[in-house]
Design a protein around this motif. Structure first.
Motif, mmCIF file in Angstrom:
data_model
loop_
_atom_site.group_PDB
_atom_site.id
_atom_site.type_symbol
_atom_site.label_atom_id
_atom_site.label_comp_id
_atom_site.label_asym_id
_atom_site.label_seq_id
_atom_site.Cartn_x
_atom_site.Cartn_y
_atom_site.Cartn_z
ATOM 1 N N SER A 233 -0.788 2.185 -4.591
ATOM 2 C CA SER A 233 0.480 1.973 -3.887
ATOM 3 C C SER A 233 1.245 3.292 -3.911
ATOM 4 O O SER A 233 1.605 3.776 -4.979
ATOM 5 C CB SER A 233 1.306 0.885 -4.593
ATOM 6 N N ARG A 234 1.427 3.845 -2.720
ATOM 7 C CA ARG A 234 2.107 5.150 -2.625
ATOM 8 C C ARG A 234 3.592 4.917 -2.435
ATOM 9 O O ARG A 234 4.011 4.395 -1.404
ATOM 10 C CB ARG A 234 1.542 5.959 -1.457
ATOM 11 N N SER B 170 0.834 -1.201 0.000
ATOM 12 C CA SER B 170 0.000 0.000 0.000
ATOM 13 C C SER B 170 0.869 1.252 0.000
ATOM 14 O O SER B 170 0.472 2.306 -0.499
ATOM 15 C CB SER B 170 -0.943 -0.001 1.199
ATOM 16 N N ARG B 171 2.026 1.139 0.599
ATOM 17 C CA ARG B 171 2.976 2.243 0.574
ATOM 18 C C ARG B 171 4.370 1.711 0.826
ATOM 19 O O ARG B 171 4.524 0.644 1.430
ATOM 20 C CB ARG B 171 2.621 3.324 1.583
ATOM 21 N N LYS C 147 -7.415 7.291 -1.851
ATOM 22 C CA LYS C 147 -6.534 6.901 -2.933
ATOM 23 C C LYS C 147 -7.273 6.396 -4.164
ATOM 24 O O LYS C 147 -6.960 6.786 -5.275
ATOM 25 C CB LYS C 147 -5.541 5.844 -2.445
#
Lengths: 116, 113
Positions: free
Chosen positions: A111-112, A9-10, B41
């Motif tokens: 996805s950061r 996710s990150r 997001k």
């Protein structure tokens, strides 16, 4: 509706490294799309991934930088290679929505990536 | 090159207000115009418009397309704090380019209590 899971996710990455993002869909889909959203900007299509063939890249994006795999109808990966701070973005996987062959897309949570 | 321009870029209102978001576009071969809402997001789909002059409506949200003027608006009536989000407009070209959307830069809507 499709449920799309993305991993990670990150992440925080070092310059020069590569990271692979995974996208899993809960149903079989023909096409999967990878978008990028740079800070403060809108979404830009990177490439379209079809199962059994090479991905189709949009202008400004190349396979060496963003290799994509599509081993089956529910899964795809996007690798961001040799990262630089300019690659810091949210990367989103998407698939067609309820009506086939339309622009109605479902998106993963994204996805950061932060590149230092 | 396809292009989508949204206005305003940001908007601050109070609960109960009505807002109108604008989207103008240039596309070589038009198939559809889409509106999405992005809260954290993942953008979520709101509307798809293909025909001119036909309003799409969902609760307090509605949208209409003008294919002659290459323009669409998204209306939100009786706004609530939960409407605070980025609203994205996108166009889909014709041919076999399904899902290959060109997005505008978005309108950031903030609704205060």
């Amino acid at each position: 509706s499709a449920v799309i899971s993305q991993k990670p996710s990150r992440d925080i990455c070092q310059r020069g490294t590569s990271l692979t993002i995974q996208c899993q869909v809960d149903s079989q889909v023909t096409m999967m799309f990878w978008y990028r959203q740079q800070p403060g900007q809108s979404l830009t299509l990177i490439a379209t991934a079809n199962q059994g063939s090479e991905a189709t890249y949009e202008s400004g994006f190349v396979i060496d930088k963003f290799p994509i795999s599509r081993p089956n109808l529910t899964f795809s990966t996007l690798t961001v290679s040799n990262m630089s701070p300019e690659d810091s973005s949210i990367y989103l996987c998407s698939v067609e929505g309820g009506t086939a062959n339309t622009g109605e897309l479902f998106f993963g949570e994204g996805s950061r990536l932060t590149v230092l | 090159e396809d292009k989508v321009v949204q206005s305003p870029l940001s908007l601050v209102v109070h609960e109960g207000d009505t807002v109108t978001l604008n989207c103008s576009y240039e596309v070589t071969n038009f198939r559809s115009l889409l509106w999405y809402k992005q809260e954290k997001k993942a953008p979520t789909f709101l509307f798809m418009l293909t025909s001119s002059g036909i309003e799409k409506k969902s609760g307090r949200l509605s949208s209409i397309l003008d294919k002659k003027e290459l323009f669409s608006i998204l209306n939100i009536t009786a706004t609530q704090t939960g409407d605070s989000a980025i609203y994205l407009c996108a166009v889909e070209p014709g041919g076999t380019s399904y899902g290959k959307l060109t997005f505008g830069q978005g309108t950031i809507l903030t609704v205060h209590p």
